[in-house]
Motif scaffolding. Sequence first.
Motif, PDB file in Angstrom:
ATOM      1  N   HIS A   1       0.821  -1.209   0.000  1.00 22.85           N
ATOM      2  CA  HIS A   1       0.000   0.000   0.000  1.00 22.85           C
ATOM      3  C   HIS A   1       0.860   1.265   0.000  1.00 22.85           C
ATOM      4  N   VAL A   2       2.066   1.156   0.531  1.00 22.85           N
ATOM      5  CA  VAL A   2       2.940   2.320   0.686  1.00 22.85           C
ATOM      6  C   VAL A   2       3.752   2.593  -0.577  1.00 22.85           C
ATOM      7  N   ILE A   3       4.188   1.532  -1.245  1.00 22.62           N
ATOM      8  CA  ILE A   3       5.122   1.652  -2.373  1.00 22.62           C
ATOM      9  C   ILE A   3       4.685   2.667  -3.434  1.00 22.62           C
ATOM     10  N   PRO A   4       3.423   2.659  -3.895  1.00 21.05           N
ATOM     11  CA  PRO A   4       3.063   3.586  -4.981  1.00 21.05           C
ATOM     12  C   PRO A   4       2.992   5.052  -4.545  1.00 21.05           C
TER      13      PRO A   4
ATOM     14  N   THR B   1      11.897   1.516  -5.428  1.00 19.58           N
ATOM     15  CA  THR B   1      11.543   1.962  -4.088  1.00 19.58           C
ATOM     16  C   THR B   1      12.815   2.308  -3.328  1.00 19.58           C
ATOM     17  N   ASP B   2      12.946   3.576  -2.935  1.00 20.14           N
ATOM     18  CA  ASP B   2      14.105   4.029  -2.178  1.00 20.14           C
ATOM     19  C   ASP B   2      13.858   3.826  -0.682  1.00 20.14           C
ATOM     20  N   VAL B   3      14.868   3.275   0.004  1.00 25.57           N
ATOM     21  CA  VAL B   3      14.724   2.896   1.406  1.00 25.57           C
ATOM     22  C   VAL B   3      15.977   3.300   2.184  1.00 25.57           C
TER      23      VAL B   3
ATOM     24  N   HIS C   1      14.479  -4.067  -7.171  1.00 23.51           N
ATOM     25  CA  HIS C   1      13.659  -2.849  -7.267  1.00 23.51           C
ATOM     26  C   HIS C   1      13.830  -1.922  -6.068  1.00 23.51           C
ATOM     27  N   VAL C   2      14.429  -2.407  -5.001  1.00 26.79           N
ATOM     28  CA  VAL C   2      14.685  -1.583  -3.824  1.00 26.79           C
ATOM     29  C   VAL C   2      16.087  -1.006  -3.921  1.00 26.79           C
ATOM     30  N   ARG C   3      16.199   0.307  -3.704  1.00 27.40           N
ATOM     31  CA  ARG C   3      17.497   0.973  -3.689  1.00 27.40           C
ATOM     32  C   ARG C   3      17.743   1.528  -2.292  1.00 27.40           C
ATOM     33  N   ILE C   4      18.801   1.059  -1.646  1.00 30.29           N
ATOM     34  CA  ILE C   4      19.173   1.550  -0.322  1.00 30.29           C
ATOM     35  C   ILE C   4      19.968   2.838  -0.513  1.00 30.29           C
ATOM     36  N   VAL C   5      19.462   3.940   0.061  1.00 32.00           N
ATOM     37  CA  VAL C   5      20.067   5.252  -0.203  1.00 32.00           C
ATOM     38  C   VAL C   5      20.653   5.915   1.037  1.00 32.00           C
TER      39      VAL C   5
END
Length: 222
Positions: A79-82, A108-110, A144-148
């Motif tokens: 639900h949060v991703i978009p 998705t940046d995390v 698809h997840v990018r750790i920033v």
Amino acid sequence: MESLSDHYNALSREIASSGARLVAVTKTHPVEKIRELYELGHRDFGENRVSELVEKYEQLPKDINWHFIGHLQRNKAKHVIPLVSLIHSGDSLRLLRELDKRSDDSRTDVLLQYHIAEEESKYGLTRETGRQLMESVREEPLHHVRIVGVMGMATYTENEEQVAEEFRTLHEIYAELKAAYFEEDPAFTEISMGMSNDYPIALKQGSTLVRIGSRLLGERPQ
């Protein structure tokens, strides 16, 4: 009495002069208050409950950069991703894998959330569990997840040296991760630390994102 406009301008100048960005934490505040800040040019807003984020997202302009700053349960990740530009609370490998699976073709940046405070109630990785997480990601990369960057919350205390030491610890963890895993990654730049009661200390310790609610908007309506 100082207006929201005056208060916001002074606070945002102070934060920007340290090279950081202000995330206005708007949990339980009405959309009218968010619109007021939006009209002043602000775009970074933080929410910590999924249901409230969804409700506000639907009512407000779509060029807002939403930050999810609360503990995120895996069953609510989809639900949060978009809706969000950044998730501050990446506190487990299982959550990162779930976000990766649910992100499909989007990115998705995390931030990795670390436990740096005395209070055991706060979520987050330790240096060791963070290292284990990164080794797992190295062996089986996220698509698809990018750790920033990293995030952490200091102990709620009037002992400023303790708070400064906890923020220094988070900065050290960031530097260790950068050297070991992200040396060639220009996206790994963020250190999210500092809230209404301790943001000046966080800025001195190298914060790039401060999460401020009551200092900007007053006490939260219940």
